[in-house]
Design an enzyme around this catalytic site. Sequence first.
Site, PDB file in Angstrom:
ATOM      1  N   LYS A 175     -28.198  -3.469   1.987  1.00  0.00           N
ATOM      2  CA  LYS A 175     -27.233  -2.727   2.816  1.00  0.00           C
ATOM      3  C   LYS A 175     -28.035  -1.664   3.556  1.00  0.00           C
ATOM      4  O   LYS A 175     -28.321  -0.598   3.023  1.00  0.00           O
ATOM      5  CB  LYS A 175     -26.164  -2.088   1.910  1.00  0.00           C
ATOM      6  CG  LYS A 175     -24.825  -1.803   2.546  1.00  0.00           C
ATOM      7  CD  LYS A 175     -24.858  -0.848   3.722  1.00  0.00           C
ATOM      8  CE  LYS A 175     -25.024   0.604   3.332  1.00  0.00           C
ATOM      9  NZ  LYS A 175     -25.225   1.474   4.533  1.00  0.00           N
ATOM     10  N   CYS A 283     -39.002  11.966   4.061  1.00  0.00           N
ATOM     11  CA  CYS A 283     -38.719  12.669   2.800  1.00  0.00           C
ATOM     12  C   CYS A 283     -39.982  13.315   2.276  1.00  0.00           C
ATOM     13  O   CYS A 283     -39.930  14.108   1.352  1.00  0.00           O
ATOM     14  CB  CYS A 283     -38.138  11.711   1.776  1.00  0.00           C
ATOM     15  SG  CYS A 283     -39.341  10.519   1.232  1.00  0.00           S
TER      16      CYS A 283
HETATM   17  P1  NAD Z   1     -27.623   9.265   3.536  1.00  0.00           P
HETATM   18  O1  NAD Z   1     -27.573   9.720   2.126  1.00  0.00           O
HETATM   19  O2  NAD Z   1     -26.655   9.830   4.495  1.00  0.00           O
HETATM   20  O3  NAD Z   1     -27.436   7.667   3.616  1.00  0.00           O
HETATM   21  C1  NAD Z   1     -28.200   6.787   2.822  1.00  0.00           C
HETATM   22  C2  NAD Z   1     -27.390   5.536   2.524  1.00  0.00           C
HETATM   23  O4  NAD Z   1     -26.233   5.904   1.763  1.00  0.00           O
HETATM   24  C3  NAD Z   1     -26.881   4.822   3.765  1.00  0.00           C
HETATM   25  O5  NAD Z   1     -27.058   3.438   3.585  1.00  0.00           O
HETATM   26  C4  NAD Z   1     -25.394   5.202   3.837  1.00  0.00           C
HETATM   27  O6  NAD Z   1     -24.599   4.171   4.358  1.00  0.00           O
HETATM   28  C5  NAD Z   1     -25.037   5.440   2.380  1.00  0.00           C
HETATM   29  N1  NAD Z   1     -24.024   6.500   2.194  1.00  0.00           N
HETATM   30  C6  NAD Z   1     -23.864   7.622   2.963  1.00  0.00           C
HETATM   31  N2  NAD Z   1     -22.869   8.385   2.453  1.00  0.00           N
HETATM   32  C7  NAD Z   1     -22.414   7.743   1.355  1.00  0.00           C
HETATM   33  C8  NAD Z   1     -21.398   8.036   0.400  1.00  0.00           C
HETATM   34  N3  NAD Z   1     -20.665   9.133   0.477  1.00  0.00           N
HETATM   35  N4  NAD Z   1     -21.191   7.151  -0.595  1.00  0.00           N
HETATM   36  C9  NAD Z   1     -21.942   6.043  -0.705  1.00  0.00           C
HETATM   37  N5  NAD Z   1     -22.916   5.714   0.164  1.00  0.00           N
HETATM   38  C10 NAD Z   1     -23.155   6.550   1.184  1.00  0.00           C
HETATM   39  O7  NAD Z   1     -29.144   9.507   4.023  1.00  0.00           O
HETATM   40  P2  NAD Z   1     -29.732   9.370   5.495  1.00  0.00           P
HETATM   41  O8  NAD Z   1     -29.267  10.493   6.333  1.00  0.00           O
HETATM   42  O9  NAD Z   1     -29.582   7.985   5.984  1.00  0.00           O
HETATM   43  O10 NAD Z   1     -31.299   9.561   5.169  1.00  0.00           O
HETATM   44  C11 NAD Z   1     -31.918  10.818   5.082  1.00  0.00           C
HETATM   45  C12 NAD Z   1     -32.035  11.279   3.649  1.00  0.00           C
HETATM   46  O11 NAD Z   1     -32.746  10.321   2.874  1.00  0.00           O
HETATM   47  C13 NAD Z   1     -32.820  12.571   3.521  1.00  0.00           C
HETATM   48  O12 NAD Z   1     -32.187  13.395   2.602  1.00  0.00           O
HETATM   49  C14 NAD Z   1     -34.177  12.115   2.997  1.00  0.00           C
HETATM   50  O13 NAD Z   1     -34.908  13.081   2.280  1.00  0.00           O
HETATM   51  C15 NAD Z   1     -33.772  10.979   2.126  1.00  0.00           C
HETATM   52  N6  NAD Z   1     -34.899  10.083   1.877  1.00  0.00           N
HETATM   53  C16 NAD Z   1     -35.461  10.113   0.647  1.00  0.00           C
HETATM   54  C17 NAD Z   1     -36.567   9.326   0.382  1.00  0.00           C
HETATM   55  C18 NAD Z   1     -37.228   9.362  -0.964  1.00  0.00           C
HETATM   56  O14 NAD Z   1     -38.100   8.547  -1.212  1.00  0.00           O
HETATM   57  N7  NAD Z   1     -36.863  10.262  -1.848  1.00  0.00           N
HETATM   58  C19 NAD Z   1     -37.069   8.479   1.369  1.00  0.00           C
HETATM   59  C20 NAD Z   1     -36.435   8.470   2.618  1.00  0.00           C
HETATM   60  C21 NAD Z   1     -35.352   9.276   2.862  1.00  0.00           C
END
Ligand code: NAD
Length: 491
Positions: A175, A283
Amino acid sequence: MTPERLKNYVNGAWVEAKTSHELVLDNPASAEIIGKVPISQPEDVEEAARAAQAAFEVWRNTPPTERIQYLFKLKDLLERHFEDISRQVTIEHGKTLNEARGEVRRAIENVEVATGIPSLMQGGILEDIARGIDEYVLRQPLGVCAIISPFNFPCMIPFWFMPYALATGNTVIVKPSEKTPITMGYIFSLMEALDLPPGVINLVHGDATCVKALLEHPLVKAISFVGSTPVARFIYSHGCAHGKRVQAQGGAKNVTVVMPDADLENSIRIIADSAFGNSGQRCLATSLVITIGEVHERFCEKMAETARAYVVGDGLDEKTTMGPVISLESKRRIEGLIQKGINEGAELVVDGRNTVVPGYERGYFIRPTILDGVPWNGEIAHTEIFGPVLGLSNVNTLDEAIARINSMHYGNMACIFTSSGAAARQFRHEVQAGNVGINIGVAAPMAFFPFSGWKESFFGTLHGQSMHAVEFFTQTKVVVERWLKDWTRRF
Ligand code: NAD
């Protein structure tokens, strides 16, 4: 022209999601519309889960040595389409072509490591744990595994999990982020050429509705998630409550320490790339620098010069050194946080707000921004900005810097720039972060190392990539076995 709506890939075929709900996708450099993504519903997840479960029965009985042949073909496919995939990443995400190429390379490295599964999956054996009795461990796959990814690495992040899940005998439902789903759709269209049994790989587009359906579906056995901390926390608790094995990587606020004995010129070049590369949407981006002692003024001055020299524009233009941020909403959020930093007392040394790139007037650009004297007790020092904004502060000793880092609720990455082995060793030993860089700006683990993260940057036990992924995607079965030539004589 009406933009094309993406399809899901289920049971070896492209299918329309059973919904009229969709989002429009645009190129963040130009705001030009490039597609539409459906917001799949629980019925779509149901279809994918059933297909993946049916395929699991076939796939788990395919020997690992045969399963990895598909990965060798996948590596070849990704190499042949390396430039197309990289361009696709740039068009939908905005990062520069070179950054996109780096991302695709990292994805391929994970495929390469997963081809070693026949060795990596081996369990241990002990002959004669008692007279004539042997005991050994089998590693077996879990079943249907879901992979849920964020927007910032649309190609690489699913590959932290997918090659390992497949090679160990699981079937997958991916997804992607609804903000950058086109790249994974393109990769799945390439993967059709692999001729995998139908249902082994499935792609479902959507948002939280779809994720919730995956978390609750009884056929889904494991969840690999990467995204922001509030969502990661929810994924972990909700997934565990529904009996899943869960690994959930969250957000970050990464700090880099600069010692007075650091090689300043090189440190600044490397730290600037960490802070502003990918427009700060990594990240593992450095978000705060803590300088130690008198180096601060020189650091600030030279970092400001470096920040001003960035060429901001369309990532497809090879001259561009920094692309836009992902959306208008994100641009506004980041600019709001810059203002918050100023309100909290930080000095705006370089202001990247209100950036307009000629020819790309509607793009979501913010130039590199520097805030000096970020107060430690303010919100900006602890909030993930996820944009090209670098905060600076100064303390007198390394002990103080480490104490500051360790007081943060995130623990994804911490870096130090120094020429002192003793300082580096103290930092490495004491700092509370899962990924540590010593004279390195983005301490991203290679595929054969786990992508660690501590504190609120990770929820779970086993991380992505490497042996951690092999362990996550397998369950152990211990067999105790007796085969005697003459049962009557021995009992
Ligand atoms: P996000 O949390 O908004 O979304 C990530 C995924 O979760 C998406 O597929 C989205 O559809 C889903 N999602 C969003 N809200 C949801 C909810 N309420 N319930 C269930 N699923 C939900 O993150 P983003 O904005 O796409 O990405 C940026 C974030 O990801 C930053 O915080 C970054 O630090 C983090 N990140 C972390 C790593 C790591 O390795 N720790 C790597 C890359 C990005």
